[in-house]
Scaffold this motif. Structure first.
Motif, PDB file in Angstrom:
ATOM      1  N   VAL A 233       0.858  -1.185   0.000  1.00  0.00           N
ATOM      2  CA  VAL A 233       0.000   0.000   0.000  1.00  0.00           C
ATOM      3  C   VAL A 233       0.889   1.228   0.000  1.00  0.00           C
ATOM      4  CG1 VAL A 233      -1.756   1.300   1.248  1.00  0.00           C
ATOM      5  CG2 VAL A 233      -1.848  -1.206   1.200  1.00  0.00           C
ATOM      6  N   GLY A 234       0.713   2.074  -1.019  1.00  0.00           N
ATOM      7  CA  GLY A 234       1.546   3.254  -1.151  1.00  0.00           C
ATOM      8  C   GLY A 234       0.791   4.562  -1.073  1.00  0.00           C
ATOM      9  N   SER A 235       0.053   4.898  -2.122  1.00  0.00           N
ATOM     10  CA  SER A 235      -0.537   6.231  -2.222  1.00  0.00           C
ATOM     11  C   SER A 235      -1.454   6.578  -1.059  1.00  0.00           C
ATOM     12  CB  SER A 235      -1.298   6.365  -3.551  1.00  0.00           C
ATOM     13  OG  SER A 235      -0.412   6.312  -4.642  1.00  0.00           O
ATOM     14  N   ALA A 236      -2.234   5.603  -0.592  1.00  0.00           N
ATOM     15  CA  ALA A 236      -3.149   5.880   0.516  1.00  0.00           C
ATOM     16  C   ALA A 236      -2.383   6.302   1.767  1.00  0.00           C
ATOM     17  CB  ALA A 236      -4.005   4.645   0.811  1.00  0.00           C
ATOM     18  N   LEU A 237      -1.196   5.741   1.980  1.00  0.00           N
ATOM     19  CA  LEU A 237      -0.369   6.123   3.119  1.00  0.00           C
ATOM     20  C   LEU A 237       0.402   7.409   2.857  1.00  0.00           C
ATOM     21  CD1 LEU A 237       1.011   2.623   4.128  1.00  0.00           C
ATOM     22  CD2 LEU A 237      -0.427   4.088   5.549  1.00  0.00           C
ATOM     23  N   VAL A 238       0.957   7.526   1.664  1.00  0.00           N
ATOM     24  CA  VAL A 238       1.754   8.713   1.331  1.00  0.00           C
ATOM     25  C   VAL A 238       0.888   9.964   1.376  1.00  0.00           C
ATOM     26  CG1 VAL A 238       3.087   9.823  -0.521  1.00  0.00           C
ATOM     27  CG2 VAL A 238       3.467   7.421   0.026  1.00  0.00           C
ATOM     28  N   LYS A 239      -0.392   9.817   1.055  1.00  0.00           N
ATOM     29  CA  LYS A 239      -1.318  10.954   1.131  1.00  0.00           C
ATOM     30  C   LYS A 239      -1.322  11.557   2.534  1.00  0.00           C
ATOM     31  CE  LYS A 239      -4.773  13.467  -0.568  1.00  0.00           C
ATOM     32  NZ  LYS A 239      -4.551  14.461  -1.654  1.00  0.00           N
ATOM     33  N   LYS A 240      -1.147  10.716   3.546  1.00  0.00           N
ATOM     34  CA  LYS A 240      -1.138  11.193   4.932  1.00  0.00           C
ATOM     35  C   LYS A 240       0.088  12.060   5.219  1.00  0.00           C
ATOM     36  CE  LYS A 240      -4.749   8.589   5.906  1.00  0.00           C
ATOM     37  NZ  LYS A 240      -6.090   9.193   6.083  1.00  0.00           N
ATOM     38  N   LEU A 241       1.153  11.897   4.423  1.00  0.00           N
ATOM     39  CA  LEU A 241       2.377  12.651   4.675  1.00  0.00           C
ATOM     40  C   LEU A 241       2.236  14.123   4.293  1.00  0.00           C
ATOM     41  CD1 LEU A 241       5.117  10.147   3.437  1.00  0.00           C
ATOM     42  CD2 LEU A 241       4.001  10.295   5.664  1.00  0.00           C
ATOM     43  N   GLU A 242       1.214  14.449   3.506  1.00  0.00           N
ATOM     44  CA  GLU A 242       1.028  15.844   3.101  1.00  0.00           C
ATOM     45  C   GLU A 242       0.897  16.757   4.310  1.00  0.00           C
ATOM     46  OE1 GLU A 242      -2.304  16.065   0.496  1.00  0.00           O
ATOM     47  OE2 GLU A 242      -1.335  14.919  -1.109  1.00  0.00           O
ATOM     48  N   ALA A 243       0.331  16.235   5.405  1.00  0.00           N
ATOM     49  CA  ALA A 243       0.106  17.055   6.599  1.00  0.00           C
ATOM     50  C   ALA A 243       1.329  17.138   7.494  1.00  0.00           C
ATOM     51  CB  ALA A 243      -1.072  16.492   7.393  1.00  0.00           C
ATOM     52  N   ALA A 244       2.365  16.346   7.187  1.00  0.00           N
ATOM     53  CA  ALA A 244       3.481  16.225   8.122  1.00  0.00           C
ATOM     54  C   ALA A 244       4.268  17.514   8.283  1.00  0.00           C
ATOM     55  CB  ALA A 244       4.410  15.094   7.680  1.00  0.00           C
ATOM     56  N   ALA A 245       4.337  18.328   7.242  1.00  0.00           N
ATOM     57  CA  ALA A 245       5.096  19.572   7.346  1.00  0.00           C
ATOM     58  C   ALA A 245       4.482  20.512   8.374  1.00  0.00           C
ATOM     59  CB  ALA A 245       5.185  20.257   5.990  1.00  0.00           C
ATOM     60  N   GLY A 246       3.148  20.446   8.524  1.00  0.00           N
ATOM     61  CA  GLY A 246       2.479  21.344   9.453  1.00  0.00           C
ATOM     62  C   GLY A 246       2.156  20.726  10.799  1.00  0.00           C
ATOM     63  N   ASP A 247       1.833  19.438  10.806  1.00  0.00           N
ATOM     64  CA  ASP A 247       1.440  18.767  12.048  1.00  0.00           C
ATOM     65  C   ASP A 247       1.971  17.344  12.025  1.00  0.00           C
ATOM     66  OD1 ASP A 247       0.236  17.662  14.262  1.00  0.00           O
ATOM     67  OD2 ASP A 247      -1.678  18.679  13.966  1.00  0.00           O
ATOM     68  N   ARG A 248       3.188  17.177  12.479  1.00  0.00           N
ATOM     69  CA  ARG A 248       3.845  15.877  12.410  1.00  0.00           C
ATOM     70  C   ARG A 248       3.152  14.832  13.269  1.00  0.00           C
ATOM     71  NH1 ARG A 248       9.993  16.317  11.104  1.00  0.00           N
ATOM     72  NH2 ARG A 248       9.933  18.164   9.787  1.00  0.00           N
ATOM     73  N   ALA A 249       2.710  15.244  14.428  1.00  0.00           N
ATOM     74  CA  ALA A 249       2.077  14.291  15.336  1.00  0.00           C
ATOM     75  C   ALA A 249       0.805  13.730  14.711  1.00  0.00           C
ATOM     76  CB  ALA A 249       1.765  14.956  16.675  1.00  0.00           C
ATOM     77  N   LYS A 250       0.017  14.584  14.077  1.00  0.00           N
ATOM     78  CA  LYS A 250      -1.220  14.121  13.440  1.00  0.00           C
ATOM     79  C   LYS A 250      -0.912  13.207  12.258  1.00  0.00           C
ATOM     80  CE  LYS A 250      -5.591  15.608  11.388  1.00  0.00           C
ATOM     81  NZ  LYS A 250      -5.519  14.594  10.313  1.00  0.00           N
ATOM     82  N   ALA A 251       0.070  13.589  11.438  1.00  0.00           N
ATOM     83  CA  ALA A 251       0.421  12.759  10.285  1.00  0.00           C
ATOM     84  C   ALA A 251       0.881  11.382  10.740  1.00  0.00           C
ATOM     85  CB  ALA A 251       1.507  13.440   9.453  1.00  0.00           C
ATOM     86  N   LEU A 252       1.696  11.354  11.787  1.00  0.00           N
ATOM     87  CA  LEU A 252       2.189  10.081  12.293  1.00  0.00           C
ATOM     88  C   LEU A 252       1.044   9.238  12.854  1.00  0.00           C
ATOM     89  CD1 LEU A 252       5.085   8.987  12.336  1.00  0.00           C
ATOM     90  CD2 LEU A 252       5.241   9.709  14.723  1.00  0.00           C
ATOM     91  N   ALA A 253       0.140   9.883  13.569  1.00  0.00           N
ATOM     92  CA  ALA A 253      -1.012   9.164  14.122  1.00  0.00           C
ATOM     93  C   ALA A 253      -1.911   8.636  13.019  1.00  0.00           C
ATOM     94  CB  ALA A 253      -1.795  10.084  15.052  1.00  0.00           C
ATOM     95  N   ASP A 254      -2.108   9.422  11.958  1.00  0.00           N
ATOM     96  CA  ASP A 254      -2.958   8.990  10.844  1.00  0.00           C
ATOM     97  C   ASP A 254      -2.341   7.801  10.112  1.00  0.00           C
ATOM     98  OD1 ASP A 254      -4.766  10.959  11.454  1.00  0.00           O
ATOM     99  OD2 ASP A 254      -4.167  12.313   9.835  1.00  0.00           O
ATOM    100  N   VAL A 255      -1.017   7.823   9.922  1.00  0.00           N
ATOM    101  CA  VAL A 255      -0.341   6.692   9.279  1.00  0.00           C
ATOM    102  C   VAL A 255      -0.460   5.450  10.154  1.00  0.00           C
ATOM    103  CG1 VAL A 255       1.885   5.766   8.565  1.00  0.00           C
ATOM    104  CG2 VAL A 255       1.241   8.082   7.899  1.00  0.00           C
ATOM    105  N   ARG A 256      -0.228   5.601  11.437  1.00  0.00           N
ATOM    106  CA  ARG A 256      -0.358   4.463  12.350  1.00  0.00           C
ATOM    107  C   ARG A 256      -1.743   3.844  12.256  1.00  0.00           C
ATOM    108  NH1 ARG A 256       3.025   3.610  16.768  1.00  0.00           N
ATOM    109  NH2 ARG A 256       4.654   5.146  17.164  1.00  0.00           N
TER     110      ARG A 256
END
Length: 267
Positions: A233-256
């Motif tokens: 699974v790639g794109s569905a997870l990578v899409k979550k990284l878009e938020a990482a520049a602004g809110d790393r904790a949320k991006a990490l939680a969403d990926v988890r």
């Protein structure tokens, strides 16, 4: 034994399938990647595919292309990626195998032997090389086998049976089975022909067959768990990284959360 071989041997003994997330190295930076890889391992990933950003991706859709652009903009280098994966692999108790997704241009520029030496030292057990034609893969396949470094090539729905036999013969570790005609990206449904495609490939090789491109939902994973050895699974997870520049904790939680959901569908 190569960690990829050891993983699939164990999973087959347990009658389990591998969940393999794809993440972009350096999106938004390598410090985040060093946190992201342990997070996916703890959330249910069996093996991680780490995309090495490249300025001219061949088969990637807009989500992964944008991720590569974000990673490359600050000046990311191949050596930086290797340093990051080496740091992750050196963590106490680290066991999850990692493979690179790398354009052959990167392998060629570094030199195949130098690339594999650096990749192995960085904790990578193999590389998916999506743009290497099988007709030109023989030398790299032999060099990789000599080093127990797994060269993984792609079989697509339009690959002829004769060519597919050459592809699987050149592969090590597992075969990357592309489920759809086209570029990477989430899809509403998987093609009904994927089962027949996997059945044909099983007559050609004993290597694990792992399906990627378009796999993004729990129902996709459940469709594949009885016919494939792993899902990517790639794109569905990578899409979550878009938020990482602004809110790393949320991006990490969403990926988890997504890794737990999708890997759970395999169990």
């Amino acid at each position: 034994m190569n960690p990829i071989d050891a993983l699939f041997r164990r999973l087959r003994a347990e009658n389990r399938r591998a969940f393999m997330p794809f993440v972009t190295a350096g999106d938004p930076d390598l410090a985040f990647t060093r946190d992201l890889l342990p997070a996916v391992a703890e959330s249910g990933a069996d093996l991680a595919e780490i995309g090495i950003p490249f300025s001219d991706p061949i088969a990637d859709g807009p989500v992964i292309q944008a991720s590569y652009t974000r990673a490359l903009t600050p000046g990311l280098k191949l050596a930086d990626v290797f340093a990051a994966t080496a740091a992750v692999a050196a963590r106490p108790g680290w066991t999850m195998p990692m493979v690179a997704m790398a354009s052959y241009s990167l392998v060629y520029k570094r030199g195949p032997d130098a690339f594999m030496t650096a990749a192995l030292a960085a904790g990578l057990s193999g590389a998916v090389v999506p743009d290497l034609p099988v007709e030109e893969a023989e030398e790299l396949s032999k060099r990789a086998a000599d080093r127990d470094f797994k060269l993984i090539l792609l079989v697509t729905p339009t690959t002829s049976p004769a060519r597919a036999e050459k592809v699987v013969k050149a592969c090590g570790g597992f075969v990357y089975v592309v489920s759809v005609v086209g570029i990477t990206g989430a899809r509403d449904r998987l093609p009904v022909q994927i089962g027949d495609m996997l059945a044909r490939l099983r007559t050609m090789t004993d290597l694990p067959l792992c399906v990627g491109f378009g796999v993004s939902r729990p129902e996709h994973v459940r469709e594949l768990k009885d016919v494939a050895d792993g899902v990517i699974v790639g794109s569905a997870l990578v899409k979550k990284l878009e938020a990482a520049a602004g809110d790393r904790a949320k991006a990490l939680a969403d990926v988890r959360a997504l890794v737990r959901e999708l890997s759970g569908a395999l169990r």
